[in-house]
Design an enzyme around this catalytic site. Sequence first.
Site, PDB file in Angstrom:
ATOM      1  N   GLU A  60       0.895  -1.249   0.084  1.00 48.52           N
ATOM      2  CA  GLU A  60      -0.020  -0.076  -0.006  1.00 48.52           C
ATOM      3  C   GLU A  60       1.003   1.148  -0.156  1.00 48.52           C
ATOM      4  O   GLU A  60       2.085   1.317   0.760  1.00 48.52           O
ATOM      5  CB  GLU A  60      -0.772   0.135   1.132  1.00 48.52           C
ATOM      6  CG  GLU A  60      -1.739   1.254   1.372  1.00 48.52           C
ATOM      7  CD  GLU A  60      -2.710   1.293   2.293  1.00 48.52           C
ATOM      8  OE1 GLU A  60      -3.069   0.453   2.996  1.00 48.52           O
ATOM      9  OE2 GLU A  60      -3.650   2.326   2.339  1.00 48.52           O
ATOM     10  N   ARG A 286       5.223 -13.161   9.489  1.00 49.13           N
ATOM     11  CA  ARG A 286       5.822 -11.841   9.092  1.00 49.13           C
ATOM     12  C   ARG A 286       7.390 -11.910  10.086  1.00 49.13           C
ATOM     13  O   ARG A 286       7.656 -12.523  10.854  1.00 49.13           O
ATOM     14  CB  ARG A 286       5.192 -10.697   9.445  1.00 49.13           C
ATOM     15  CG  ARG A 286       4.644 -10.441  10.966  1.00 49.13           C
ATOM     16  CD  ARG A 286       3.809  -9.390  11.325  1.00 49.13           C
ATOM     17  NE  ARG A 286       4.257  -8.091  10.935  1.00 49.13           N
ATOM     18  CZ  ARG A 286       3.529  -7.272   9.865  1.00 49.13           C
ATOM     19  NH1 ARG A 286       2.433  -7.871   9.140  1.00 49.13           N
ATOM     20  NH2 ARG A 286       3.993  -6.084   9.612  1.00 49.13           N
ATOM     21  N   LYS A 296       4.451   0.674   9.697  1.00 42.17           N
ATOM     22  CA  LYS A 296       4.668   1.762   9.010  1.00 42.17           C
ATOM     23  C   LYS A 296       4.334   3.022   9.675  1.00 42.17           C
ATOM     24  O   LYS A 296       4.621   4.235   9.583  1.00 42.17           O
ATOM     25  CB  LYS A 296       3.684   1.680   7.545  1.00 42.17           C
ATOM     26  CG  LYS A 296       4.734   1.019   6.452  1.00 42.17           C
ATOM     27  CD  LYS A 296       4.031   1.215   5.050  1.00 42.17           C
ATOM     28  CE  LYS A 296       3.060   0.205   5.050  1.00 42.17           C
ATOM     29  NZ  LYS A 296       2.283   0.144   3.649  1.00 42.17           N
TER      30      LYS A 296
END
Length: 584
Positions: A60, A286, A296
């Site tokens: 994104e 992850r 982020k």
Amino acid sequence: MFSRHVFSMPSRLSTPSTTRLSNTAMTNETTPAPNFIRNQVRDEIEGGQVTKIVTRFPPEPNGFLHIGHAKSICLNFGLAEQLGGECHLRFDDTNPAKEDQAYIDAIKEDVSWLGFEWAGPVRFASDYFGQLYAWAQHLMHEGKAYVDDLSPDEIREYRGTLTAPGKPSPYRERSADENLDLLERMRDGEFGESEKVVRAKIDMASPNINLRDPIIYRIRHASHHQTGDKWKIYPSYDFTHGQSDAIEGITHSICTLEFEDHRPLYEWFLNNLPVPAKPRQIEFARLNLDYTLTSKRKLKLLVDEKIVDGWDDPRMPTISGMRRRGYTPASIRKFCEMIGVTRADGGLVDIAMLTHAIRSDLEDNAPRAMCVLNPLKVVLTNVPEDHQEVYDVPGHPAREDMTVRKVPFARELYIDQDDFMEDAPKKFFRLAPGKEVRLRNSYVIRCDEVIKDAAGEINELHCSVDFDTLGKNPEGRKVKGVIHWVSAAHGVPMEVRLYDNLFTVEQPDRDKDVDFLEHLNPKSLVICQAIGEPSLAEATPESRFQFERVGYFCADRHDSTPEHLVFNRTVGLKDSWAKIKQKG
Ligand code: ATP
Ligand code: MG
């Protein structure tokens, strides 16, 4: 020319404790790390179920990529590269409020810099907004989607909990015609942002909350970086991702474990829409790295609050930050290979593993140079004022292809303040009053006198050279220490930025009641006014060196110029990961 008291050396990257090496996928260079996805896809190709693998990396564009994304990039692009397939770069751009063209540009640059090439054009989920809209209409025709007028709070309340089923919205049974009409009017901007949403009609009592009539469209009166003002409604991530995969012919849609609970929904859309293909979602754990944040949102806070110097500050775990710090693409790819790919969640990877990857790359590939970080002047009293000698020194001890350096020697030198002690303990094998030390690539010198100013601060050392010691040991005497030095008349001044971990604790955001900013390391950046050997004057931005006895450094890609050299410390010399591996 130099300030007398420069900054003191910060501690090296902290030594990790062996107990914390919980990462299940650890490996060393001899045993390859597990990668269950690669094994699985390889089997599918061999078994003929898959002819060509097509993957995608779907960021994104709401921030810069970080080391966690590097794991995903190496996995997706790596599989395509290793198994003869292709990988798409597709921006997951369904939330215009948080996205920005600058992030798109940075992400493309990072992926390319890592050495990967996406197949075909850069793609955007927004390329498919038209198709997704048609598919929302399709669901409405089929009685499988409806426009809901409940408020966001009411929707939450109606959704139920993990233990209690949800209850249907009073708008759930709207007719197809009414839904289609409202959808069109939503699209045309007739309603306010939280007045209406579109929901898939699945099962309000499902044990999986994601299936309790998930929202598939929201009204957003925002301008979009790709589609401008065309759309007043935006599809949700869940309604976008699987369909975009299907449109592109993705065979394996690889994502992190938090999407596992979304998989039934991913499949529901593929099964209830006339999609051209049926991609499969596979989840993996992850990357969590100690001393490092990989959120982020939190990284953006560090940037917005100016705690760091932008997204590519060399202390940031962003790909562009690591690049500026001096990491190479090869070292990041090697690290991602070392950590492997598993489904075991919760492991914390030791940052020493990452520094090991870059250190071993630079050990093999970075030319050597001498640089004195905290200069202390040495006058060699038995060397004449006009004396000059120049040594030819190999650029690298094992690499004959590297240019030989010219290292000038003269009466006045700088050595590092740390290499001299006035009251030295017995085991201090560097310079001390009355003691001898070897100047690297040059003579043995002895410290005869310590010259101080009125305040008692050491100004300079007066030493004498034993001219009989060039390239050989002095007879009958043991000189254990070797120190680096730079000729005062020939050395080039430079700014050296010593970077350390941004946080002082392993998991800065573990405790939800404590602000992670409280764990900021006040010594994460220490600046030195240093002196480097003349060969460094030629250093171009992003060129990397080993400063002998000090560490690995990289000329800053933004700030370093021939007039004002700026070097960033990439990593120190000590390899704690190699030690841990040895201990087994
Ligand atoms: P958010 O969606 O909250 O902004 P994100 O970190 O998921 O954050 P994306 O841009 O959606 O950001 O991530 C792109 C891809 O990178 C996704 O497939 C995601 O699963 C993967 N990814 C993100 N963080 C990690 C991580 N720490 N380890 C491995 N893969 C990651
Ligand atoms: Mg995401």
